[in-house]
Design an enzyme around this catalytic site. Structure first.
Site, PDB file in Angstrom:
ATOM      1  N   LYS A 124     -49.378  39.467  69.915  1.00 59.49           N
ATOM      2  CA  LYS A 124     -50.013  38.758  68.553  1.00 59.49           C
ATOM      3  C   LYS A 124     -49.684  39.041  66.593  1.00 59.49           C
ATOM      4  O   LYS A 124     -48.538  39.851  67.199  1.00 59.49           O
ATOM      5  CB  LYS A 124     -51.523  39.706  68.594  1.00 59.49           C
ATOM      6  CG  LYS A 124     -52.595  39.488  66.487  1.00 59.49           C
ATOM      7  CD  LYS A 124     -53.745  39.902  66.967  1.00 59.49           C
ATOM      8  CE  LYS A 124     -54.149  41.908  66.730  1.00 59.49           C
ATOM      9  NZ  LYS A 124     -52.802  42.408  65.635  1.00 59.49           N
ATOM     10  N   GLU A 177     -49.376  39.187  62.959  1.00 61.13           N
ATOM     11  CA  GLU A 177     -50.252  39.258  61.390  1.00 61.13           C
ATOM     12  C   GLU A 177     -49.099  38.216  60.565  1.00 61.13           C
ATOM     13  O   GLU A 177     -48.122  37.552  60.516  1.00 61.13           O
ATOM     14  CB  GLU A 177     -49.259  40.547  60.979  1.00 61.13           C
ATOM     15  CG  GLU A 177     -50.617  41.701  61.626  1.00 61.13           C
ATOM     16  CD  GLU A 177     -50.163  43.117  60.856  1.00 61.13           C
ATOM     17  OE1 GLU A 177     -49.599  43.291  60.179  1.00 61.13           O
ATOM     18  OE2 GLU A 177     -51.145  43.533  61.726  1.00 61.13           O
ATOM     19  N   GLU A 209     -59.035  40.595  59.799  1.00 59.92           N
ATOM     20  CA  GLU A 209     -59.577  42.004  59.456  1.00 59.92           C
ATOM     21  C   GLU A 209     -60.039  42.326  57.479  1.00 59.92           C
ATOM     22  O   GLU A 209     -59.526  41.620  57.109  1.00 59.92           O
ATOM     23  CB  GLU A 209     -58.746  43.213  59.843  1.00 59.92           C
ATOM     24  CG  GLU A 209     -58.749  44.313  59.734  1.00 59.92           C
ATOM     25  CD  GLU A 209     -57.498  45.139  60.049  1.00 59.92           C
ATOM     26  OE1 GLU A 209     -56.821  44.554  61.188  1.00 59.92           O
ATOM     27  OE2 GLU A 209     -57.444  46.523  60.393  1.00 59.92           O
TER      28      GLU A 209
END
Ligand code: KIV
Ligand code: NA
Length: 265
Positions: free
Chosen positions: A114, A116, A182
């Site tokens: 993952k 960002e 998020e």
């Protein structure tokens, strides 16, 4: 149990089945959450805050992620395991991202990484995808950028909703297999979930995402504080303290160890 693989994530979205994801940082919790049927385990760089006592995720190194990811991937029999690429290991460009991801894939046994960022991370997502490394994207509040974002704050309110939606489309087109949202307003996350074909995994992003992720220490109630978006599904911290106290009481009182815990000559 049959291993959750990348095509199952897509199939779950198409069937309207909610995906479940928890962080895990070691073999102990990975085994417990895997047995509970959690679909995806994230070796998050939140390991810095939760396990190592750092104030932020920024100091977390690739070495720290590799050690934790190896333990989690080794213990999980069914779950799809994802490892975070930490701050400073992919931003310089596709080559740096590929070097970091290749190291993680070679040394740990996880199924995906993952990273960002939206548009800014598209070249990295393309390069990893082309190399056969599935990528989970992460949009909205991205803790590695907390100094630029001004701390944990909802992202994508008002005009900024458009930007997050564009980012979600961009990471999807770049090849991401799922996207974490998020601290995004629920209606914005709902619209992104409708628009993109990959599963959205929400944390503080409302009920309409295709799945939900929580940091396990928040989920289990390990500390005295949890963020607003994290429901405490247990009071495991209290349970652990109580167990430690009972151990100490029995040792001090002479009740432990009993004969059955001892060996004959
Ligand atoms: O590191 C982490 O725990 C994460 C989740 C909050 C998505 O990135
Ligand atoms: Na993270």
């Amino acid at each position: 149990p049959r291993r959750v693989r990348v095509h199952h994530l897509q199939a779950a979205k198409e069937r309207g089945e909610r995906l479940t994801m928890l962080t895990a940082y070691d073999a102990v919790t990975a085994r417990l959450f895997d047995e509970a049927g959690i679909d995806m385990l994230l070796v998050g760089d939140s390991i810095g805050n939760t396990m190592h006592g750092y104030a932020t995720t920024l100091p977390v190194t690739l070495d720290e992620i590799v050690v934790a990811a190896r333990a989690v991937a080794g213990a999980a029999r069914r779950a799809f395991v994802v490892a975070d690429l930490p701050f400073g290991t992919y931003e310089a460009g596709p080559e740096q991202a590929l070097a970091s991801a290749v190291r993680v894939m070679k040394e740990t046994g996880v199924s995906a990484v993952k990273i960002e960022g939206g548009q800014r991370s598209v070249p990295q997502i393309r390069a990893l995808t082309a190399a056969g490394v599935p990528v989970v994207a992460h949009l909205g509040y991205t803790p590695q950028s907390e100094n630029a974002l001004g701390g944990p704050r909802v992202q994508g309110r008002g005009q900024a909703a458009e930007q997050i939606s564009d980012d979600a489309v961009a990471v999807t087109e770049a090849g991401a297999v799922a996207v974490v949202l998020e601290m995004v307003p629920a209606p914005v996350a709902a619209r992104i979930t409708e628009v993109v074909r990959i599963p959205t995994i929400g944390i503080g992003a409302g009920a309409e995402c295709d799945g939900q992720v929580l940091v396990w220490v928040d989920m289990a109630g390990m500390g005295d504080w949890s963020p607003r978006f994290a429901k405490r599904f247990g009071e495991v911290g209290q349970a652990l303290t109580a167990a430690a106290r009972a151990f100490a009481d029995e040792v001090r009182g002479g009740a432990f160890p009993a004969a059955e815990h001892s060996f004959d000559a």
